[in-house]
Design a protein around this motif. Structure first.
Motif, PDB file in Angstrom:
ATOM      1  N   THR A 133      43.982  40.082  35.503  1.00 22.76           N
ATOM      2  CA  THR A 133      44.182  41.146  36.573  1.00 22.76           C
ATOM      3  C   THR A 133      43.715  40.590  37.996  1.00 22.76           C
ATOM      4  N   ASN A 134      43.957  41.336  38.858  1.00 24.81           N
ATOM      5  CA  ASN A 134      43.879  40.792  40.323  1.00 24.81           C
ATOM      6  C   ASN A 134      42.110  40.550  40.532  1.00 24.81           C
TER       7      ASN A 134
ATOM      8  N   LEU B  82      37.005  42.836  40.949  1.00 20.40           N
ATOM      9  CA  LEU B  82      38.012  43.218  40.085  1.00 20.40           C
ATOM     10  C   LEU B  82      38.249  44.579  40.201  1.00 20.40           C
ATOM     11  N   ASN B  83      39.408  45.186  39.918  1.00 22.09           N
ATOM     12  CA  ASN B  83      39.567  46.547  39.983  1.00 22.09           C
ATOM     13  C   ASN B  83      39.593  47.393  38.647  1.00 22.09           C
ATOM     14  N   LEU B  84      38.366  47.823  38.466  1.00 22.35           N
ATOM     15  CA  LEU B  84      38.111  48.545  36.915  1.00 22.35           C
ATOM     16  C   LEU B  84      38.712  50.010  37.227  1.00 22.35           C
ATOM     17  N   THR B  85      39.628  50.253  36.286  1.00 22.01           N
ATOM     18  CA  THR B  85      40.255  51.577  36.525  1.00 22.01           C
ATOM     19  C   THR B  85      39.829  52.829  35.542  1.00 22.01           C
ATOM     20  N   GLY B  86      39.448  52.374  34.450  1.00 21.46           N
ATOM     21  CA  GLY B  86      39.178  53.501  33.409  1.00 21.46           C
ATOM     22  C   GLY B  86      38.672  52.690  32.040  1.00 21.46           C
ATOM     23  N   ILE B  87      38.134  53.575  31.278  1.00 24.35           N
ATOM     24  CA  ILE B  87      37.369  53.393  29.914  1.00 24.35           C
ATOM     25  C   ILE B  87      37.910  54.049  28.937  1.00 24.35           C
ATOM     26  N   SER B  88      38.175  53.414  27.746  1.00 24.17           N
ATOM     27  CA  SER B  88      38.527  54.120  26.365  1.00 24.17           C
ATOM     28  C   SER B  88      37.271  53.984  25.468  1.00 24.17           C
TER      29      SER B  88
ATOM     30  N   GLY C  68      46.912  46.382  36.794  1.00 24.49           N
ATOM     31  CA  GLY C  68      47.719  45.449  36.168  1.00 24.49           C
ATOM     32  C   GLY C  68      47.947  45.795  34.802  1.00 24.49           C
ATOM     33  N   ASP C  69      47.560  47.065  34.508  1.00 23.26           N
ATOM     34  CA  ASP C  69      47.998  47.581  32.999  1.00 23.26           C
ATOM     35  C   ASP C  69      47.101  46.540  32.180  1.00 23.26           C
TER      36      ASP C  69
END
Length: 474
Positions: free
Chosen positions: A310-311, A324-330, A412-413
């Motif tokens: 990831t970036n 870094l770019n944290l976007t979500g949590i599952s 970045g998926d």
């Protein structure tokens, strides 16, 4: 060879440092982990780490409180309260540095201001803990090399060790004190050098550069800025490595000799070895304190077929830190309803020295709710909170636990499926807690702590500005 240093100044140099779906490695959907409770707890003996790869510089990395550590205390008490309290100090310090930088405060002090009293300082006593994390490596310093056991810290730039003659104060350490007079390659750095100018906090004494670093619990190191040979391994030596030769050192706990700075700033080991290792380093933090991991430098042997990149985000105002770019949590295979903007507001940094991951309040509340739902079969086994950990269970009498799977999503998926050891924090056999905590406010920076990084090969490629995660790193 320079073996003498000018008299250490009588004044104390001020130390104001600025502050998708969950899948396993095989790609199949996973909603829970069945984990043996004993595997979450450290054992009394040290397990062997994986073999060292011959074509990469790889150092053995261990937890300072575990049986693999040469600096382990003989009398083991309940050190978790200490760890979590120190963790809070470090997090507060990181926030202060970032806030000061955003306001343009810089956080350093010029030689002209050295001698003024600091506005705020948490008292530290020799032998107490420094907010630099829990993982240590042993390197060689000087010619011939002297073994020095150091904390590994991605949130620091300056590497320093305690040095003879310890003009003001040195704490007790495992290794013998580094003796500049005994090294054929030691030299002082001059005040007029570019290296001295790169320091956030510097001073001058008789033409020799002075450095100063401070940490979140009030710990500090002050001394001469120097250069000498650094042997990461016996066969891999960094000549003329710049480091602090400490003469006034207060607050370091665990009998380590100092700090190995792996931040992004110019004084760091990463920056100094850019031509040698191409700005690539990585580590694997072991599953428990009774296991060993590694710290590695250079591309050979670090990259892993399972790595996901990831970036890496950086900020010119705080060059030490890696974001870094944290976007979500599952949780349990279901992505939580948290907007990416919740994470983006203050950003997220990755830090080897912070223990527990800190999340924005709304994100933590959502994670906690989903985790508790996934642990509903144990609702009658809830246990009291421990410090900042407010979701705990008592597994007494059980051989295993069924934990909800947790994954972190990055730009970045990239989905990082946490190991069981990265989901919960085992205080003892009767207290297992969710290993996340909430920030005080939405404007506080998020932090990816070292518990969540356990067992992953974490790879930093500074020139390419990416951070990779490889499952099953150690």
């Amino acid at each position: 060879m320079t073996t003498s240093s000018p008299p250490f100044p009588s004044f104390v140099l001020l130390l104001l440092v600025l502050l998708a779906l969950t899948v396993n490695a095989n790609g199949e959907t996973r909603s829970h982990h069945k984990v043996n409770i004993s595997s979450l707890l450290p054992r009394k003996v040290c397990s062997n780490s994986k073999d060292v790869i011959s074509d990469v510089t790889r150092l053995r990395l261990v937890h300072r409180h575990g049986p693999c550590s040469p600096a382990m205390r003989r009398r083991q008490s309940d050190f978790h309260a200490e760890i979590l309290a120190r963790d809070q100090l470090r997090v507060g310090f990181l926030r202060q540095r970032i806030a000061a930088a955003e306001l343009g405060g810089g956080g350093g002090t010029s030689p002209a201001s050295a001698g003024a009293a600091p506005s705020t300082k948490i008292p530290a006593r020799s032998g107490e803990s420094v907010s630099a994390g829990d993982y240590i490596v042993t390197v060689g310093l000087g010619t011939p090399p002297t073994a020095q056991t150091l904390f590994v810290d991605t949130g620091s730039d300056v590497t320093w060790v305690q040095c003879r003659p310890c003009a003001i104060s040195c704490h007790r350490q495992l290794d013998q004190l580094f003796a500049p007079a005994s090294s054929a390659t030691y030299a002082n750095v001059t005040c007029a050098s570019a290296a001295c100018a790169d320091l956030d906090v510097s001073g001058c004494s008789g033409g020799t550069c002075l450095y100063g670093v401070a940490y979140g619990d009030g710990s500090q190191s002050v001394g001469f800025y120097s250069s000498d040979a650094l042997a990461l391994t016996p066969a891999d030596v960094v000549p003329r490595f710049l480091f602090g030769c400490g003469q006034d050192n207060e607050g370091l706990f665990g009998r380590a000799a100092g700090i190995l700075g792996l931040g992004g700033g110019r004084p760091s080991l990463v920056a100094q070895t850019m031509n040698k290792y191409n700005g690539v380093f990585g580590y694997c933090l072991p599953a428990s304190a009774s296991d060993a991991g590694y710290l590695a430098f250079g591309k050979s042997g670090i990259t892993n077929p399972t790595v996901k990149y990831t970036n890496m985000l950086t900020d010119a105002k705080t060059p030490t830190f890696y974001f870094l770019n944290l976007t979500g949590i599952s949780v349990s295979g279901q992505r939580l309803s948290i907007l990416p903007a919740v994470f983006a507001k203050a950003g997220t940094l990755i830090d080897s020295g912070t223990v527990i991951t800190r999340l924005p309040p709304a994100a933590y509340t959502s994670l906690r709710s989903a985790f508790r739902q996934g642990m509903s079969r144990y609702k009658n086994k809830r246990a009291p909170a421990v410090s900042i950990l407010d979701t705990c269970y008592d597994p007494t009498g059980r051989g295993e636990l069924k934990l909800p799977a947790v994954a972190l999503q990055f730009a970045g998926d990239v989905s990082v499926n946490l190991a069981p050891e990265g989901i919960v924090y085992a205080v003892n056999r009767s207290r297992i807690c969710l290993a996340f905590a909430a920030n005080d406010g939405d404007g506080d920076v998020g932090i990816l702590g070292n518990v969540q990084q356990r067992t992953f090969g974490v790879i930093y490629d500074v020139p390419k500005k990416v951070i990779g995660f490889a499952a099953g790193g150690c």
